[in-house]
Scaffold this motif. Structure first.
Motif, mmCIF file in Angstrom:
data_model
loop_
_atom_site.group_PDB
_atom_site.id
_atom_site.type_symbol
_atom_site.label_atom_id
_atom_site.label_comp_id
_atom_site.label_asym_id
_atom_site.label_seq_id
_atom_site.Cartn_x
_atom_site.Cartn_y
_atom_site.Cartn_z
ATOM 1 N N CYS A 13 -4.803 -4.847 -37.927
ATOM 2 C CA CYS A 13 -5.043 -3.324 -38.213
ATOM 3 C C CYS A 13 -4.671 -2.639 -39.567
ATOM 4 C CB CYS A 13 -4.090 -2.417 -37.203
ATOM 5 S SG CYS A 13 -2.235 -2.532 -37.579
ATOM 6 N N SER A 14 -4.719 -1.437 -39.795
ATOM 7 C CA SER A 14 -4.589 -0.764 -41.114
ATOM 8 C C SER A 14 -3.259 -0.699 -41.619
ATOM 9 C CB SER A 14 -5.421 0.298 -41.348
ATOM 10 O OG SER A 14 -4.891 1.454 -40.189
ATOM 11 N N CYS A 15 -2.173 -0.804 -41.004
ATOM 12 C CA CYS A 15 -0.884 -0.723 -41.318
ATOM 13 C C CYS A 15 -0.621 -1.919 -42.315
ATOM 14 C CB CYS A 15 0.103 -0.993 -40.097
ATOM 15 S SG CYS A 15 0.135 0.639 -39.095
ATOM 16 N N ASN A 16 0.277 -1.541 -43.465
ATOM 17 C CA ASN A 16 0.464 -2.515 -44.326
ATOM 18 C C ASN A 16 1.283 -3.762 -44.194
ATOM 19 O OD1 ASN A 16 0.431 -2.607 -47.077
ATOM 20 N ND2 ASN A 16 2.583 -2.524 -47.224
ATOM 21 N N MET A 17 2.213 -4.008 -43.318
ATOM 22 C CA MET A 17 2.794 -5.061 -43.231
ATOM 23 C C MET A 17 2.708 -5.521 -41.736
ATOM 24 S SD MET A 17 4.594 -7.826 -44.177
ATOM 25 C CE MET A 17 5.636 -8.725 -43.573
ATOM 26 N N PHE A 18 3.465 -4.715 -40.740
ATOM 27 C CA PHE A 18 3.404 -5.199 -39.326
ATOM 28 C C PHE A 18 3.250 -3.982 -38.521
ATOM 29 C CE2 PHE A 18 5.411 -6.386 -35.244
ATOM 30 C CZ PHE A 18 4.514 -7.265 -35.061
ATOM 31 N N CYS A 19 2.477 -4.023 -37.613
ATOM 32 C CA CYS A 19 1.976 -2.725 -36.865
ATOM 33 C C CYS A 19 3.206 -2.360 -36.039
ATOM 34 C CB CYS A 19 0.934 -2.974 -35.986
ATOM 35 S SG CYS A 19 0.415 -1.474 -34.777
ATOM 36 N N PRO A 20 3.680 -1.101 -36.222
ATOM 37 C CA PRO A 20 5.000 -0.504 -35.642
ATOM 38 C C PRO A 20 4.513 -0.543 -34.014
ATOM 39 C CG PRO A 20 4.100 1.031 -36.683
ATOM 40 C CD PRO A 20 3.327 -0.105 -37.144
ATOM 41 N N CYS A 21 3.381 -0.355 -33.408
ATOM 42 C CA CYS A 21 3.163 -0.183 -32.140
ATOM 43 C C CYS A 21 3.308 -1.215 -31.538
ATOM 44 C CB CYS A 21 1.617 0.188 -32.166
ATOM 45 S SG CYS A 21 1.223 1.819 -32.932
ATOM 46 N N TRP A 22 3.503 -2.372 -31.852
ATOM 47 C CA TRP A 22 3.925 -3.820 -31.091
ATOM 48 C C TRP A 22 5.119 -3.602 -30.368
ATOM 49 C CZ3 TRP A 22 1.326 -7.919 -29.367
ATOM 50 C CH2 TRP A 22 0.080 -8.297 -30.403
ATOM 51 N N PHE A 23 6.049 -2.733 -31.074
ATOM 52 C CA PHE A 23 7.442 -2.633 -30.421
ATOM 53 C C PHE A 23 7.309 -1.641 -29.139
ATOM 54 C CE2 PHE A 23 8.242 -3.411 -35.026
ATOM 55 C CZ PHE A 23 8.865 -4.511 -34.885
ATOM 56 N N GLY A 24 6.608 -0.756 -29.054
ATOM 57 C CA GLY A 24 6.243 -0.156 -27.913
ATOM 58 C C GLY A 24 7.470 1.249 -27.897
ATOM 59 N N VAL A 25 7.945 1.552 -29.004
ATOM 60 C CA VAL A 25 9.019 2.636 -29.188
ATOM 61 C C VAL A 25 8.574 3.677 -29.622
ATOM 62 C CG1 VAL A 25 11.478 3.223 -29.983
ATOM 63 C CG2 VAL A 25 10.848 0.615 -29.246
ATOM 64 N N GLN A 26 8.392 4.552 -29.141
ATOM 65 C CA GLN A 26 7.201 5.885 -29.528
ATOM 66 C C GLN A 26 7.776 6.457 -30.683
ATOM 67 O OE1 GLN A 26 6.688 8.859 -26.382
ATOM 68 N NE2 GLN A 26 5.366 10.063 -27.784
ATOM 69 N N ASP A 27 9.045 6.669 -31.020
ATOM 70 C CA ASP A 27 9.710 7.055 -32.435
ATOM 71 C C ASP A 27 9.179 6.238 -33.622
ATOM 72 O OD1 ASP A 27 10.821 9.119 -30.556
ATOM 73 O OD2 ASP A 27 12.827 8.313 -31.141
ATOM 74 N N MET A 29 6.538 4.481 -33.812
ATOM 75 C CA MET A 29 4.826 4.090 -33.845
ATOM 76 C C MET A 29 4.251 5.018 -34.627
ATOM 77 S SD MET A 29 4.810 2.912 -29.790
ATOM 78 C CE MET A 29 3.050 2.723 -29.794
ATOM 79 N N ILE A 30 4.563 5.363 -35.883
ATOM 80 C CA ILE A 30 4.036 6.319 -36.983
ATOM 81 C C ILE A 30 2.852 5.426 -37.735
ATOM 82 C CG2 ILE A 30 4.349 7.920 -38.645
ATOM 83 C CD1 ILE A 30 6.903 8.509 -37.445
ATOM 84 N N MET A 31 1.969 5.850 -37.946
ATOM 85 C CA MET A 31 0.899 5.144 -38.520
ATOM 86 C C MET A 31 0.994 5.175 -40.150
ATOM 87 S SD MET A 31 -2.216 6.147 -36.005
ATOM 88 C CE MET A 31 -2.129 5.635 -34.175
ATOM 89 N N ASP A 32 1.056 4.116 -41.041
ATOM 90 C CA ASP A 32 1.200 4.024 -42.299
ATOM 91 C C ASP A 32 0.314 5.267 -43.219
ATOM 92 O OD1 ASP A 32 2.889 1.872 -41.811
ATOM 93 O OD2 ASP A 32 1.722 0.562 -43.180
ATOM 94 N N GLN A 33 -0.883 5.383 -42.622
ATOM 95 C CA GLN A 33 -1.699 6.057 -43.434
ATOM 96 C C GLN A 33 -1.998 7.523 -42.480
ATOM 97 O OE1 GLN A 33 -5.093 3.844 -45.320
ATOM 98 N NE2 GLN A 33 -4.183 2.349 -43.921
ATOM 99 N N GLY A 34 -1.152 7.486 -41.629
ATOM 100 C CA GLY A 34 -1.402 8.951 -40.994
ATOM 101 C C GLY A 34 -2.569 8.725 -39.768
ATOM 102 N N PRO A 66 -7.036 8.833 -34.739
ATOM 103 C CA PRO A 66 -6.676 9.742 -35.759
ATOM 104 C C PRO A 66 -5.194 9.893 -35.887
ATOM 105 C CG PRO A 66 -7.365 10.796 -33.759
ATOM 106 C CD PRO A 66 -7.677 9.456 -33.646
ATOM 107 N N GLY A 67 -4.248 9.383 -35.228
ATOM 108 C CA GLY A 67 -2.827 9.705 -35.600
ATOM 109 C C GLY A 67 -2.288 11.167 -35.090
ATOM 110 N N PRO A 68 -1.100 11.206 -35.595
ATOM 111 C CA PRO A 68 -0.444 10.287 -36.662
ATOM 112 C C PRO A 68 0.482 9.096 -35.678
ATOM 113 C CG PRO A 68 0.969 12.322 -36.225
ATOM 114 C CD PRO A 68 -0.466 12.654 -35.647
ATOM 115 N N THR A 69 0.413 9.177 -34.497
ATOM 116 C CA THR A 69 1.050 8.105 -33.574
ATOM 117 C C THR A 69 0.036 7.547 -32.732
ATOM 118 O OG1 THR A 69 1.883 9.452 -31.853
ATOM 119 C CG2 THR A 69 3.172 9.069 -34.073
ATOM 120 N N LEU A 70 0.285 6.537 -32.151
ATOM 121 C CA LEU A 70 -0.628 5.865 -31.193
ATOM 122 C C LEU A 70 -0.756 6.968 -29.820
ATOM 123 C CD1 LEU A 70 -2.605 3.385 -30.717
ATOM 124 C CD2 LEU A 70 -0.430 2.449 -29.417
ATOM 125 N N PHE A 71 0.444 7.385 -29.735
ATOM 126 C CA PHE A 71 0.571 8.272 -28.442
ATOM 127 C C PHE A 71 -0.188 9.535 -28.655
ATOM 128 C CE2 PHE A 71 3.769 5.092 -27.406
ATOM 129 C CZ PHE A 71 3.354 4.636 -25.914
#
Length: 203
Positions: A13-27, A29-34, A66-71
């Motif tokens: 995915c387009s996140c810079n280092m590691f996609c935070p969505c893998w953790f499944g913690v809503q707070d 899961m903010i996308m690097d580029q919005g 489109p973000g800013p979070t997966l949810f």
């Protein structure tokens, strides 16, 4: 009606280092580029649905949120199936990977508002050491390279979140350098983050 699939999953995915969505913690899961654009590549080694063989198939899911979070959901997605599938396999794989038969992809489907028509395409798989690539003719590729420290040790995640949600026991960090261009998607994109693992699904 029963189905099962086993194989390898490659996330990019387009996140810079590691996609935070893998953790499944809503707070978190903010996308690097919005926004987020990503690819999931699947190599199905063993599979069946009501007696229909789904062995040795390749599938690639491209998706944009489109973000800013997966949810916030409202995703646009398209499946590419390898051009060796017949009409029956096409119908079954589409149903499974669009989440209509339950299983892990039902979670992804709940975050997608627009499924573009599924396409068949030549999907070429190459393996070169720690790098695996699924190249989809006319669209782009999913490229996964295992992350290792200077001593050669790889990095592995275990636990809940999307690791369990996607039917994996563990996920190995595998940054990517993929590019995707589909005129019907919101825009073309490149990926940086990535992970991969072995999945086992049933429904």
């Amino acid at each position: 009606m029963t189905w099962s699939l086993k194989g390898q999953l490659y996330e990019s995915c387009s996140c810079n280092m590691f996609c935070p969505c893998w953790f499944g913690v809503q707070d978190l899961m903010i996308m690097d580029q919005g926004w987020c654009s990503g690819l999931l590549g699947f190599r199905v080694h063993e599979g069946s649905s009501d007696g229909l063989s789904l062995n040795d198939r390749e599938i690639v899911l491209a998706v944009h949120w489109p973000g800013p979070t997966l949810f916030d959901a409202d995703g646009t997605a398209r499946l590419s199936l390898d051009d060796g599938v017949d009409d029956d396999q096409h119908a079954e794989l589409e149903s499974i990977f669009q989440g209509r038969k339950g299983g892990p992809m039902a979670v992804i489907d709940s975050l997608v508002s627009a499924w573009l028509p599924t396409q068949r395409a030549r999907i070429e798989v190459t393996e070169d050491g720690d790098t695996v690539s699924l190249a989809v003719e006319g669209a782009g590729d999913v490229r996964s390279t295992l992350l290792r420290d200077p001593g050669g040790t790889s990095f592995t995640l275990r636990g809940g979140g999307f690791i369990t949600g996607l039917g994996l026991e563990e996920a190995e960090l595998a940054p990517s350098g993929s590019r995707w261009a589909d005129a019907e998607m919101p825009h073309g994109f490149e990926t940086k983050s990535g992970a991969r693992g072995h999945f086992a699904w049933a429904g």
